[in-house]
Design a protein around this motif. Sequence first.
Motif, short mmCIF file in Angstrom:
data_model
loop_
_atom_site.label_atom_id
_atom_site.label_comp_id
_atom_site.label_asym_id
_atom_site.label_seq_id
_atom_site.Cartn_x
_atom_site.Cartn_y
_atom_site.Cartn_z
N UNK A 1 -78.52 -48.33 -37.23
CA UNK A 1 -78.58 -48.88 -35.88
C UNK A 1 -77.72 -47.98 -35.01
N UNK A 2 -78.27 -47.60 -33.90
CA UNK A 2 -77.51 -46.79 -32.96
C UNK A 2 -76.62 -47.71 -32.13
N UNK A 3 -75.77 -47.12 -31.35
CA UNK A 3 -74.93 -47.89 -30.44
C UNK A 3 -75.72 -48.63 -29.38
N UNK A 4 -76.96 -48.24 -29.19
CA UNK A 4 -77.81 -48.88 -28.18
C UNK A 4 -78.77 -49.91 -28.78
N UNK A 5 -78.63 -50.17 -30.08
CA UNK A 5 -79.43 -51.21 -30.71
C UNK A 5 -80.76 -50.78 -31.28
N UNK A 6 -81.08 -49.49 -31.21
CA UNK A 6 -82.34 -49.05 -31.78
C UNK A 6 -82.17 -48.80 -33.29
N UNK A 7 -83.23 -49.03 -34.02
CA UNK A 7 -83.24 -48.82 -35.46
C UNK A 7 -83.95 -47.51 -35.76
N UNK B 1 -70.38 -55.82 -44.31
CA UNK B 1 -69.34 -56.12 -43.32
C UNK B 1 -69.71 -55.63 -41.93
N UNK B 2 -70.29 -54.45 -41.83
CA UNK B 2 -70.69 -53.93 -40.51
C UNK B 2 -71.72 -54.85 -39.85
N UNK B 3 -72.62 -55.40 -40.66
CA UNK B 3 -73.62 -56.32 -40.12
C UNK B 3 -72.99 -57.67 -39.81
N UNK B 4 -72.20 -58.20 -40.75
CA UNK B 4 -71.58 -59.52 -40.55
C UNK B 4 -70.65 -59.53 -39.34
N UNK B 5 -69.99 -58.41 -39.10
CA UNK B 5 -69.08 -58.32 -37.95
C UNK B 5 -69.81 -57.88 -36.68
N UNK B 6 -71.14 -57.77 -36.80
CA UNK B 6 -72.02 -57.43 -35.68
C UNK B 6 -71.65 -56.11 -35.01
N UNK B 7 -71.29 -55.14 -35.85
CA UNK B 7 -70.98 -53.82 -35.33
C UNK B 7 -72.26 -53.18 -34.80
#
Length: 140
Positions: free
Chosen positions: A104-110, A74-80
């Motif tokens: 994934x951080x809030x800044x998009x880094x893995x 859900x977190x991925x599907x909702x693009x959190x």
Amino acid sequence: MIALNAFAPVTLESLVAQAALLTRVDRKYLLPLDTVADVVSHADPRVRVLDIDGSRDFAYDSVYFDTPDFLAYRLTALRRRRRFKLRTRTYLDTGGSYLELKTKSGRGTTVKERMPYAPIDRARITPSGGAYAADLLAQR
């Protein structure tokens, strides 16, 4: 056929040492095989290819885990922006197996953290694996 021999090799030991220092941004693309060959043929000449005992083609097995309410999905599907992925990855050519938590951080880094895992346990979360994942997620 993709011409991987055109690139200099990198050893597994060197790759693991360098990767341990990385926080990365991932972008994945689905391409027809002939397009991949064209892209690879135009790659920067500094690109290196993993080479283990002369082989540059490897297989792995991944098993992904989620909560009973499918939170990771859900977190991925909702693009959190803040999300996670928990999996085991077994490298079939070398026999190594790991439990990996990717966040994934809030800044998009893995950020990927992992612990060695018994290959026989790769389809389940052991008590120690569950504690490891819970501890890492609590730190996020």
